[in-house]
Design a protein around this motif. Structure first.
Motif, PDB file in Angstrom:
ATOM      1  N   LEU A  93      33.313 -27.509  95.162  1.00 41.09           N
ATOM      2  CA  LEU A  93      32.857 -28.202  93.964  1.00 41.09           C
ATOM      3  C   LEU A  93      31.720 -27.456  93.279  1.00 41.09           C
ATOM      4  N   PRO A  94      31.777 -27.380  91.970  1.00 36.23           N
ATOM      5  CA  PRO A  94      30.697 -26.711  91.240  1.00 36.23           C
ATOM      6  C   PRO A  94      29.422 -27.549  91.280  1.00 36.23           C
ATOM      7  N   SER A  95      28.308 -26.893  91.072  1.00 36.91           N
ATOM      8  CA  SER A  95      27.027 -27.613  91.060  1.00 36.91           C
ATOM      9  C   SER A  95      26.982 -28.622  89.919  1.00 36.91           C
ATOM     10  N   THR A  96      27.827 -28.430  88.923  1.00 33.47           N
ATOM     11  CA  THR A  96      27.855 -29.338  87.771  1.00 33.47           C
ATOM     12  C   THR A  96      28.743 -30.569  88.002  1.00 33.47           C
ATOM     13  N   ALA A  97      29.406 -30.636  89.144  1.00 35.22           N
ATOM     14  CA  ALA A  97      30.289 -31.785  89.416  1.00 35.22           C
ATOM     15  C   ALA A  97      29.477 -33.072  89.419  1.00 35.22           C
TER      16      ALA A  97
END
Length: 161
Positions: free
Chosen positions: A48-52
């Motif tokens: 998962l991206p940090s922006t999730a």
């Protein structure tokens, strides 16, 4: 979940997350009562991206989580792709409420499951009848790409091999 179904959902969930990361598609994660049912699988969490956006919930529909619909509206996206477990409960209720909110809803059937396969089939039939687009992971990813000339095409296509 049956082991084969669980493995299929995780495999296709990983593909969706990886493609979303490469193509800048926003990712939302909801967890149904993680204290009692457990967290999102580690093999998905690590991608998962940090922006999730992360949301814990007790409501079956994600749409009832305070603030989640406002976050979707803020992104000004009119299409949502759903994947996850208990297709006949959480995925179904979320899709129906998103449709009622005016979203176009795509359900990646091969990235969903239910404990009983008959319940998943029932959910997919209900989703189609309600106006959701029941599709597969590969179709979603190729629609995100749109063209083989896309600069990330080779990277994304490699996920599907």
């Amino acid at each position: 979940m049956r082991p084969a179904d669980r493995d299929r959902v995780l495999r296709n969930g990983r593909k969706l997350i990886q493609a979303a990361n490469l193509l800048g598609v926003p990712v939302f994660v909801t967890e149904q009562y993680p204290k009692g049912l457990g967290r999102t699988e580690e093999c998905l969490r690590q991608l998962l991206p940090s922006t999730a956006s992360w949301w814990e919930k007790t409501s079956f529909s994600c749409c009832r989580v305070p603030g989640l619909m406002a976050e979707i509206d803020r992104l000004d996206r009119r299409q949502v792709v759903l994947a996850g477990m208990e297709a006949h409960v959480c995925v179904l209720q979320t899709a129906i409420e998103l449709l009622q909110a005016g979203q176009t809803v795509f359900v990646a059937e091969d990235a969903t499951c239910s404990r009983d396969p008959a319940r998943q089939r029932t959910a997919m039939a209900r989703l189609r009848a309600a106006g959701a687009i029941v599709t597969c992971t590969e179709s979603v990813i190729f629609e995100w790409l749109g063209d083989a000339a896309h600069p990330r095409f080779k990277e994304v296509a490699a996920l599907l091999r």
